[in-house]
Design a protein around this motif. Structure first.
Motif, short mmCIF file in Angstrom:
data_model
loop_
_atom_site.label_atom_id
_atom_site.label_comp_id
_atom_site.label_asym_id
_atom_site.label_seq_id
_atom_site.Cartn_x
_atom_site.Cartn_y
_atom_site.Cartn_z
N THR A 1 0.84 -1.19 0.00
CA THR A 1 0.00 0.00 0.00
C THR A 1 0.87 1.24 0.00
O THR A 1 2.05 1.20 0.29
N TYR B 1 -5.38 1.47 -1.94
CA TYR B 1 -5.04 0.15 -2.47
C TYR B 1 -5.02 0.12 -3.99
O TYR B 1 -4.33 -0.69 -4.58
N VAL C 1 -7.91 -7.40 -2.22
CA VAL C 1 -6.87 -6.47 -1.78
C VAL C 1 -6.05 -5.97 -2.96
O VAL C 1 -5.86 -4.77 -3.13
N SER D 1 -7.33 -3.18 -5.40
CA SER D 1 -8.74 -3.05 -5.06
C SER D 1 -9.22 -1.60 -5.13
O SER D 1 -8.60 -0.70 -4.57
N LYS E 1 -11.49 -1.70 -1.18
CA LYS E 1 -11.08 -2.11 0.18
C LYS E 1 -10.99 -0.91 1.11
O LYS E 1 -11.37 -0.97 2.28
N GLU F 1 -13.00 -0.21 4.59
CA GLU F 1 -12.37 0.19 5.86
C GLU F 1 -12.98 1.47 6.42
O GLU F 1 -12.89 1.73 7.62
N ASN G 1 -10.15 -12.11 3.07
CA ASN G 1 -9.65 -10.74 3.06
C ASN G 1 -10.74 -9.69 3.25
O ASN G 1 -10.48 -8.60 3.76
N ARG G 2 -11.98 -10.02 2.85
CA ARG G 2 -13.07 -9.05 2.93
C ARG G 2 -14.31 -9.71 3.55
O ARG G 2 -15.34 -9.88 2.89
#
Length: 283
Positions: free
Chosen positions: A3, A32, A63, A66, A69, A73, A94-95
């Motif tokens: 990131t 991301y 991720v 993405s 993402k 968050e 991951n999600r």
């Protein structure tokens, strides 16, 4: 994918992208997407809206590159669509808060059929097959409208990101999916579309007809494609830093290509809510 730390829009460098090493000075939030679509959507278009709903087709593992993402968050809900087998176990891990659909987006003529799918060595380039290309496996096809219906998505969808590959019958997959969605009957109002598409004029007219305005993402101005086919940004020190691997290159600017295939369309009604958007209309 690593990131990146990016500057706040209050800085003088608003129309560029910085990747300063001093994280504490520049804040600790992350983006991301390698073209900074997530930053543009959340920070400028929706003015850091706390609650929203997204749909991302071509979600990879949730991720890598993405578009959503970061929205997740920030408290948004949403739906991820990804037919590639290698990602099917990773997306829920991951999600976990996102809905997940494993079907491939197609036009209405391929609705419900098993679609040939080619698995690329680079999984993010896996795609619905064009022509006689050999298939790796088959996946079920569904229209955008059907996928939204089956997942009981809300009437107001703030953002839809399409990064889908492939095509058939002489048309790209993006064309078929979008034309079917807009020309058919559906019960959704979408605020923003982001489409990765290599011939934007073909879909520009469609979005214009549907009262969308094409935008310039200011953060994309700092992103260029390197000779190796990977996206890089120019740092303050004059080095090119990869958005996907973090590596540093000392390339000449003339060898870099601007990113012109990522298009963002905002519905006209959002301009009434956020007049700042007039500053970002594509020229």
């Amino acid at each position: 994918m690593s990131t990146q730390q990016v500057s706040d829009t209050s800085e003088e460098t608003q129309l560029g992208v910085d990747l300063p090493e001093n994280q504490k000075t520049w804040g600790d939030w992350r983006t991301y997407h390698d073209f900074f679509t997530d930053k543009f959507v959340w920070e400028i278009i929706y003015q850091k809206k706390e609650k929203g709903f997204y749909v991302e087709a071509g979600a990879c593992d949730g991720v890598i590159q993405s578009q959503t993402k970061m929205l997740d968050e920030k408290g948004w809900d949403g739906l991820l669509v990804e037919p590639a087998w290698p990602f099917h176990d990773l997306v829920p891990k991951n999600r976990p808060n996102a809905l997940f659909d494993k079907r491939a987006l197609v036009g209405s003529d391929e609705e419900g059929k098993m679609i040939k799918f080619a698995q690329s060595e680079h999984h993010t380039l896996s795609h619905v097959i064009q022509g006689e290309e050999s298939a790796s496996y088959e996946v079920e096809g569904a229209t955008l409208r059907t996928i939204l219906d089956d997942n009981e998505c809300p009437f107001d969808i703030d953002f839809i990101g399409l990064d889908i590959e492939g095509g058939y019958e002489g048309k790209s997959l993006e064309e078929k999916v979008l034309y079917d969605f807009f020309e058919g009957r559906h019960n959704y109002r979408v605020g923003v579309f982001a489409v990765e598409f290599y011939w934007p004029p073909i879909i520009d007219s469609l979005f214009q007809k549907m009262d969308y305005i094409k935008m310039d993402n200011p953060f994309l101005k700092g992103v260029h494609l390197g000779p190796n086919g990977i996206s890089y940004v120019l740092t303050r020190e004059g080095w090119w830093q990869s958005l996907q691997g973090g590596d540093i290159k000392d390339w000449d600017f003339k060898d870099m290509k601007p990113i012109v295939w990522e298009s963002i369309y905002v519905h006209k009604r959002l301009f009434q809510e956020n007049p700042l958007l007039f500053n970002f209309i594509a020229k």
